[in-house]
Every structure is written in structure tokens, then in C-alpha cells.
Design a protein around this motif. Structure first.
Motif, PDB file in Angstrom:
ATOM      1  N   LYS A  29      25.380   8.275  28.629  1.00  0.00           N
ATOM      2  CA  LYS A  29      26.429   9.083  28.010  1.00  0.00           C
ATOM      3  C   LYS A  29      27.824   8.458  28.205  1.00  0.00           C
ATOM      4  O   LYS A  29      28.584   8.319  27.245  1.00  0.00           O
ATOM      5  CB  LYS A  29      26.407  10.496  28.610  1.00  0.00           C
ATOM      6  N   LEU A  35      30.480   7.089  25.474  1.00  0.00           N
ATOM      7  CA  LEU A  35      31.848   7.607  25.375  1.00  0.00           C
ATOM      8  C   LEU A  35      32.870   6.474  25.450  1.00  0.00           C
ATOM      9  O   LEU A  35      33.907   6.516  24.801  1.00  0.00           O
ATOM     10  CB  LEU A  35      32.111   8.620  26.495  1.00  0.00           C
ATOM     11  N   LEU A  75      60.054  10.708  38.481  1.00  0.00           N
ATOM     12  CA  LEU A  75      59.773  10.201  37.137  1.00  0.00           C
ATOM     13  C   LEU A  75      61.088   9.819  36.462  1.00  0.00           C
ATOM     14  O   LEU A  75      61.969  10.648  36.323  1.00  0.00           O
ATOM     15  CB  LEU A  75      59.072  11.302  36.323  1.00  0.00           C
ATOM     16  N   GLU A 103      34.952  11.563   7.669  1.00  0.00           N
ATOM     17  CA  GLU A 103      34.626  12.718   8.510  1.00  0.00           C
ATOM     18  C   GLU A 103      33.516  13.513   7.857  1.00  0.00           C
ATOM     19  O   GLU A 103      33.584  13.817   6.696  1.00  0.00           O
ATOM     20  CB  GLU A 103      35.860  13.609   8.688  1.00  0.00           C
ATOM     21  N   ALA A 136      52.010   1.023  19.885  1.00  0.00           N
ATOM     22  CA  ALA A 136      50.860   0.273  19.386  1.00  0.00           C
ATOM     23  C   ALA A 136      49.875  -0.014  20.518  1.00  0.00           C
ATOM     24  O   ALA A 136      48.858  -0.662  20.309  1.00  0.00           O
ATOM     25  CB  ALA A 136      51.321  -1.037  18.746  1.00  0.00           C
ATOM     26  N   PHE A 161      51.282  14.862  33.369  1.00  0.00           N
ATOM     27  CA  PHE A 161      50.737  14.277  32.139  1.00  0.00           C
ATOM     28  C   PHE A 161      49.345  13.708  32.386  1.00  0.00           C
ATOM     29  O   PHE A 161      49.125  13.005  33.375  1.00  0.00           O
ATOM     30  CB  PHE A 161      51.678  13.192  31.608  1.00  0.00           C
ATOM     31  N   PHE A 215      38.041   8.102  20.955  1.00  0.00           N
ATOM     32  CA  PHE A 215      38.272   6.948  20.088  1.00  0.00           C
ATOM     33  C   PHE A 215      38.479   7.380  18.652  1.00  0.00           C
ATOM     34  O   PHE A 215      37.690   8.160  18.103  1.00  0.00           O
ATOM     35  CB  PHE A 215      37.074   5.984  20.144  1.00  0.00           C
ATOM     36  N   TYR A 216      39.531   6.893  18.066  1.00  0.00           N
ATOM     37  CA  TYR A 216      39.751   7.096  16.641  1.00  0.00           C
ATOM     38  C   TYR A 216      40.706   5.990  16.199  1.00  0.00           C
ATOM     39  O   TYR A 216      41.586   5.583  16.971  1.00  0.00           O
ATOM     40  CB  TYR A 216      40.357   8.487  16.380  1.00  0.00           C
ATOM     41  N   PRO A 217      40.557   5.460  14.979  1.00  0.00           N
ATOM     42  CA  PRO A 217      41.380   4.304  14.587  1.00  0.00           C
ATOM     43  C   PRO A 217      42.891   4.552  14.655  1.00  0.00           C
ATOM     44  O   PRO A 217      43.652   3.621  14.865  1.00  0.00           O
ATOM     45  CB  PRO A 217      40.948   4.040  13.145  1.00  0.00           C
ATOM     46  N   MET A 267      33.151  19.572  10.916  1.00  0.00           N
ATOM     47  CA  MET A 267      33.700  18.223  11.029  1.00  0.00           C
ATOM     48  C   MET A 267      32.847  17.329  11.909  1.00  0.00           C
ATOM     49  O   MET A 267      32.158  16.464  11.452  1.00  0.00           O
ATOM     50  CB  MET A 267      35.103  18.286  11.624  1.00  0.00           C
ATOM     51  N   ARG A 268      32.950  17.532  13.217  1.00  0.00           N
ATOM     52  CA  ARG A 268      32.146  16.701  14.109  1.00  0.00           C
ATOM     53  C   ARG A 268      31.142  17.620  14.786  1.00  0.00           C
ATOM     54  O   ARG A 268      31.495  18.684  15.254  1.00  0.00           O
ATOM     55  CB  ARG A 268      32.978  16.057  15.200  1.00  0.00           C
ATOM     56  N   LYS A 289      28.782  16.117  16.999  1.00  0.00           N
ATOM     57  CA  LYS A 289      28.344  15.490  18.245  1.00  0.00           C
ATOM     58  C   LYS A 289      29.050  16.130  19.425  1.00  0.00           C
ATOM     59  O   LYS A 289      30.266  16.174  19.498  1.00  0.00           O
ATOM     60  CB  LYS A 289      28.660  13.989  18.210  1.00  0.00           C
ATOM     61  N   GLU A 300      29.436  15.211  22.454  1.00  0.00           N
ATOM     62  CA  GLU A 300      30.250  14.369  23.347  1.00  0.00           C
ATOM     63  C   GLU A 300      31.647  14.115  22.771  1.00  0.00           C
ATOM     64  O   GLU A 300      32.535  13.695  23.486  1.00  0.00           O
ATOM     65  CB  GLU A 300      29.561  13.039  23.663  1.00  0.00           C
ATOM     66  N   ASP A 309      34.090  15.678  24.843  1.00  0.00           N
ATOM     67  CA  ASP A 309      34.192  15.328  26.250  1.00  0.00           C
ATOM     68  C   ASP A 309      35.400  14.409  26.430  1.00  0.00           C
ATOM     69  O   ASP A 309      35.287  13.193  26.291  1.00  0.00           O
ATOM     70  CB  ASP A 309      32.892  14.626  26.685  1.00  0.00           C
ATOM     71  N   ARG A 345      37.333  13.872  29.044  1.00  0.00           N
ATOM     72  CA  ARG A 345      37.514  13.240  30.362  1.00  0.00           C
ATOM     73  C   ARG A 345      38.990  13.120  30.752  1.00  0.00           C
ATOM     74  O   ARG A 345      39.514  12.044  30.975  1.00  0.00           O
ATOM     75  CB  ARG A 345      36.834  11.861  30.364  1.00  0.00           C
ATOM     76  N   LEU A 404      54.600   9.669  36.629  1.00  0.00           N
ATOM     77  CA  LEU A 404      54.680  10.560  37.787  1.00  0.00           C
ATOM     78  C   LEU A 404      54.770  12.000  37.280  1.00  0.00           C
ATOM     79  O   LEU A 404      55.109  12.231  36.125  1.00  0.00           O
ATOM     80  CB  LEU A 404      55.932  10.221  38.605  1.00  0.00           C
ATOM     81  N   PRO A 405      54.490  12.966  38.155  1.00  0.00           N
ATOM     82  CA  PRO A 405      54.660  14.357  37.735  1.00  0.00           C
ATOM     83  C   PRO A 405      56.100  14.603  37.281  1.00  0.00           C
ATOM     84  O   PRO A 405      57.033  13.994  37.801  1.00  0.00           O
ATOM     85  CB  PRO A 405      54.333  15.151  39.001  1.00  0.00           C
TER      86      PRO A 405
END
Lengths: 95, 493
Positions: A10, A14, A60, A95, B60, B94, B100-102, B278-279, B281, B283, B286, B288, B296-297
Motif C-alpha cells: 500500500k 501511495l 518562524l 477523472e 514549481a 503547517f 499525486f496529481y500533475p 470521481m475517485r 480508490k 487510498e 490516505d 498521510r 516552524l509552528p
């Protein structure tokens, strides 16, 4: 904590890393070892310790709202595998 | 005017084949901060530039580039939080939201997950019937926008423009407190009004500076929340209403046919007014999240927050109650006027020193009506507040009647000009000279002896006489004077 084969499959997906099936088991063992090693830190009592966000006591940094950058679209797309009319081009996304 | 609490507003039920259903709506509004430069880079944010011409190496995601936060964007987020009567968090963090997306060159979006800059708040939403509903705000956080993919320029390729990449967005997340598409629409209008009053976002949905993700679920009244679907990136209030209506009906049909709602992300098609998955899947969701090690905070100083608080303008709710108390306006009229900052300002310029009821009637009635019909707004209005005010003065001092004033207004709206001059030039001045009016009355009485005989028994016929006199004077006679003189002449006392 132990990482199993399914978890490796998985997270590889990802991260968009292609891992052949036979690599999953060894990777699961390696990752588990790393996690077990880091998990030793759980033995330390950290209840009242705030998370450390920096090794030096700095805040910051903030900048002013001034336009100081941009204006070089050719440079931006220069290293792209595909570009046209200052756009990046990628295989059609549907999509 | 009454205020309902969120859990009591289950009055807008919709009928299904097996009974009534309640729609539950929560919104994530993405509002672009009106800043000159991006959230973490010094590239320009202006709309409509050449592709990739407003992109820095940070935007970029070139290797080794580091984000440095824009102080102004932070300030605007705090300002917006204060406008939403929300708690400002002096420490926020932050995080990286990974996918992932183009059009996402970093492979992650810098956002705020666990510790947003703004916490819980509240928005009072004004409904068309003058009622209000409270919608709770869960949070507001700062994040980067992604780039833009264009799919129709080439048969096999998608084109990517990163000009928007890194532009600062405020994501304003509501609690699931709305119960109809009308309430959701009114909520977005109110949030838009608030950010426009504050000057923190231009609220321009056509240019994408404001858009919404709409969470919709349905349930039987009184039951726990149903499974929700999220409709992504809706960019107009009308589309949002259509999307909610369609989605609610779709979910009700599925449940009534014995099916189960699957939690998923959907998109709205404005051509067919429908939503589609739309999607799927799992995952893809997910993300993460983890704290961005490059940042920094964000620590805010209480005094700095107080300083921002001191500069807040009068907001729509306060302005509305002031208009009601100072100008004696109804909740409805006051609501219409304060919905847009420049409309409220226009009204005040017209109303100050004048009959405020008359001013409000003219501004919300004749003036807004003419603007709407002509597809114009205050900015490009052919009539200034000063000119409309002068016209109202001429009604108040009885130079023209209300009816004639409408004619003058139309001329002003179409050709511009000063109302006094128009009245003079067109000879529309109200006839207040009693002898002139008397002369016309005598003529009418002489011409209709039969009606004169009848009017003694049917006093309602007075209206007919008034009409005749008004007609023969081209509507210029002072109606009160005509009335008084006629009564006397017809012996009605």
C-alpha cells in the motif's frame, strides 16, 4: 509495531514506487526493524514535554507581501519532459 | 425576527416514496486571500496571466527550495477568523497533505491539519423570509492552492499551468448545520459578504477566488447523521443549489430502494445538473499528513491579534441592526442592503439627512430593480448616490410627485443628468398653484354633470375625479391639493 506485506504494498503504491512482489516480504522485515529501533523512544516518559520543533530557538520567519519572483516561464518548463506554449504537458488526465 | 438553533431547523423536509427526509449539509469554502504575492513565495497572484509566468522555483517545487510565509496572508486569516467570531489559535502548525496529481508539483499540499490558525466560530445566516439560522464554524486553516490542468487543448495531453500553485487559500469549514439548498446558498452569500467587508478575499466565484466543497447526506428526521458524499469544487451558488438538490434526491432514491450510500467524492456537471462519482480508490484519501519540516509552528502574539481586532470594519450583522435602529428599516430591507458592502454604502449616502424610509424604498425598489434589469452593479451605475438623493429631495419638497419622480428616474438612468434640470427641461414640475388646479377641476366638473350627481351617494367615485384631473394636468398636479379642492367643490367636506 510490525509492518506486513500488505502495508508495504500500500505505501509503495501511495508513493508511486514500483516494487515487485518478491521484494515486499524483505522490505516489510527491513521497515519493521527500523520502526522497532525508533520505537525504543517510547520508553521515555514525554507526557509533559512539548514536541521539539527546532534544534535552535528561532521563530518562524515571515516575509512582506511583495511580488519579488516569477516572470520566467521558459525556465520553469525548461527541464520538463514535455511542454508546449509555456504549459507543462502530461499524459491526459481523466477523472 | 427569530433565530433558530441548528438542531431545531429540521423544518425543510423533502418527501420520498416512503416518507419525509431531512437533508444535512456542511460546507468547506475555499477563499483566496487577497494578497499580492503567494503564501510561501514572492510570485504574483494576479488572475489571467500568461501560463507559468507567475511561478517561482518554490511554486514549481524545484529541489532545495524553501517556503517562507507571507505575513499579510497570516494577518488576513486572523482577520477573517475574527469576522467569523472565531477563536484565534496563537500556535498553529503547517502539515503536508500528500497526494499525486500533475498540477501539484510538490507531491503534497502545505495545509494545516491538527492545529489550524482559527478554531470554532459562528455565522448568522439571513434567509429570504427575514429569519436567521446559526451555522457553526468548525475551523479555518491556511493552505496552498494547486495549479490548473486543462484537458481540452490536445487529444492525448493535459496542459498544466502553475500560476495558481502556491496562492494562499483560507479553507473555512462549517459544521453540518444547514438543512436545505436555500440555507446553504444563504450561508455562502453571508461568508462572501463577511470576507468582502473585511477585504480579505474578493469573493469572486467566476474567477475561482471562492469555491466550495459541499458535503451532503440525508436522514429520517431525528435520526443520526447519514453517510455523506462530498461534491468537489463547486464554483457558483446556483450550481451548489442544483448539486445539493440532485445529490439529496439520488441518495434518497438509493436508500428507499434498499441500497446503502457509499462515502465518496463526486463532481457536479453544470450541463446536466447532476453529480457523478470521481475517485473511488480508497487510498486516494490516505493523505498521510505530517508536520512540514520546512516550516516552524506559526506563533501569534496576543497584542498583534488585538491590533487586528481594532481595525475590523463594521460587519454585515452590526450594520443590519444599526440600519434597523437608526433608519427604522425592516429586517428584510436592512438584510438586502447590507448583503453587499457597496450597496449598504450607497444607501447610507442617499439616506443621510433625508427621509430614510423613502430613501430605502427608492434604493431597494426602483434603483436595484433598474440595475438588475440592466445587468449593472453599483460600480458602473449610471446614477450616483448624490443624484438619487437630489431626486428624493425634490419629492420631499413636493417639486415632483412620486409618480413623476419615477419618470425622472428613468430618464436619469438612461441618459444621466441632474434631476432638477430634467424636471425643468421636460416641464415636469408639480403644479402646486391652486388656481391652476382649480381651473382643471372646474373643467372636469362641468364636463361630467351626471357623475357629479352620483358622487354624493358613492364617495368612492372621488378616485375617478382625481384620476381625471391628474390626467388633464399630465400627472403634474399635487395629488393632495387635488384631493382637498375636489372634496370642497363636490361638497364632500
Amino acid at each position: 509495531m510490525s509492518v506486513n506485506k500488505d502495508t508495504v504494498r500500500k505505501i509503495a503504491h501511495l508513493a508511486r514506487i514500483a516494487e515487485p512482489e518478491e521484494r515486499l516480504e524483505p522490505l516489510a522485515r527491513e521497515l519493521s526493524t527500523i520502526i522497532d529501533w525508533v520505537e525504543q523512544l517510547d520508553e521515555v516518559e514525554t507526557e509533559d514535554v512539548p514536541p521539539m520543533t527546532s534544534t535552535v530557538a528561532i521563530k518562524l520567519p515571515l516575509r512582506d507581501d511583495v511580488v519579488t519572483d516569477g516572470g520566467y516561464p521558459e525556465d520553469i518548463v525548461a527541464n520538463a519532459p514535455g511542454s508546449q506554449d509555456q504549459f507543462f504537458t502530461v499524459p491526459k488526465v481523466l477523472e | 425576527m427569530s433565530t433558530k438553533h441548528p438542531h431545531e431547523s429540521g423544518h425543510k423536509l423533502i418527501a420520498g416514496a416512503t416518507g419525509d427526509w431531512e437533508i444535512v449539509i456542511g460546507l468547506e469554502v475555499h477563499a483566496q486571500v487577497s494578497s499580492k504575492a503567494k503564501l510561501f513565495s514572492g510570485a504574483n497572484t494576479e488572475y489571467g496571466a500568461e501560463p507559468n509566468s507567475q511561478v517561482s522555483l518554490v511554486d514549481a517545487a524545484m529541489p532545495g527550495m524553501l517556503p517562507v510565509i507571507n505575513r499579510y496572508c497570516v494577518q488576513q486569516a486572523v482577520r477573517t477568523g475574527l469576522g467569523l467570531k472565531a477563536k484565534i489559535n496563537t500556535i498553529s502548525v503547517f502539515d503536508r497533505k500528500n497526494y499525486f496529481y500533475p498540477d501539484l508539483p510538490q507531491g503534497y499540499q502545505i495545509s494545516q491539519f491538527k492545529f489550524p490558525i482559527v478554531g470554532e466560530g459562528e455565522v448568522t445566516v439571513d434567509l429570504a423570509d427575514g429569519e436567521t439560522v446559526k451555522v457553526r464554524i468548525e475551523r479555518l486553516h491556511l493552505e496552498q492552492d494547486a495549479g490548473k490542468s486543462i484537458h481540452d487543448l490536445h487529444p492525448d495531453l493535459s496542459f498544466v499551468d502553475l500560476n495558481r500553485s502556491g496562492v494562499a487559500l483560507m479553507e473555512i469549514v462549517s459544521m453540518p448545520d444547514m438543512r436545505s439548498s436555500l440555507e446553504a446558498a444563504a450561508y455562502v452569500r453571508k461568508v462572501r459578504a463577511i470576507v468582502r467587508y473585511l477585504g480579505t478575499c474578493d469573493g469572486n466565484m467566476e474567477q475561482g477566488s471562492m469555491r466550495a466543497d459541499v458535503n451532503v447526506s440525508v436522514r429520517r428526521p431525528g435520526e443520526p447523521l447519514g453517510t455523506r458524499c462530498e461534491i468537489k469544487n463547486v464554483n457558483s451558488i446556483r450550481f451548489m443549489s442544483q448539486a445539493i438538490e440532485y445529490e439529496a434526491r439520488r441518495q434518497i432514491d438509493i436508500i428507499e430502494e434498499g441500497g446503502v450510500i457509499k462515502q465518496e467524492t463526486r463532481q457536479f456537471d453544470s450541463k446536466t445538473s447532476t453529480t457523478s462519482a470521481m475517485r473511488s480508490k480508497e487510498e486516494a484519501h490516505d493523505y498521510r499528513y505530517f508536520p512540514d519540516p520546512d516550516l516552524l509552528p506559526l506563533e501569534l502574539d496576543e497584542q498583534w491579534i488585538e491590533k487586528i481586532k481594532a481595525t475590523l470594519p463594521e460587519l454585515p450583522d452590526e450594520k443590519k441592526s444599526r440600519f434597523m435602529s437608526d433608519y427604522g428599516l425592516s429586517a428584510y430591507d436592512a438584510g438586502v442592503l447590507v448583503a453587499e458592502k457597496d450597496r449598504a454604502a450607497f444607501f447610507e449616502r442617499v439616506a443621510i439627512g433625508r427621509d430614510s424610509k423613502l430613501a430605502s424604498n427608492w434604493v431597494t425598489g426602483e434603483f436595484f430593480g433598474a440595475l438588475n434589469k440592466a445587468g449593472l452593479n453599483i460600480e458602473n451605475s449610471p446614477i450616483s448616490a448624490n443624484q438619487l438623493g437630489k431626486l428624493i429631495d425634490l419629492i420631499s419638497d413636493k417639486t415632483v410627485s412620486g409618480r413623476i419622480a419615477k419618470q425622472v428616474f428613468e430618464i436619469m438612468f438612461e441618459f444621466g443628468g441632474d434631476p432638477a434640470q430634467i424636471i425643468e427641461k421636460k416641464g415636469l414640475k408639480q403644479v402646486t398653484d391652486l388656481t391652476a388646479i382649480e381651473l382643471e377641476i372646474d373643467k372636469v366638473i362641468a364636463a361630467h354633470p351626471g357623475k357629479v350627481a352620483q358622487v354624493k351617494d358613492k364617495p368612492k367615485m372621488m378616485g375617478w375625479f382625481v384620476g381625471q384631473v391628474m390626467q388633464s394636468t399630465g400627472g403634474k398636479a399635487n395629488p393632495q391639493a387635488v384631493n382637498q379642492l375636489l372634496r370642497k367643490k363636490l361638497g364632500l367636506g
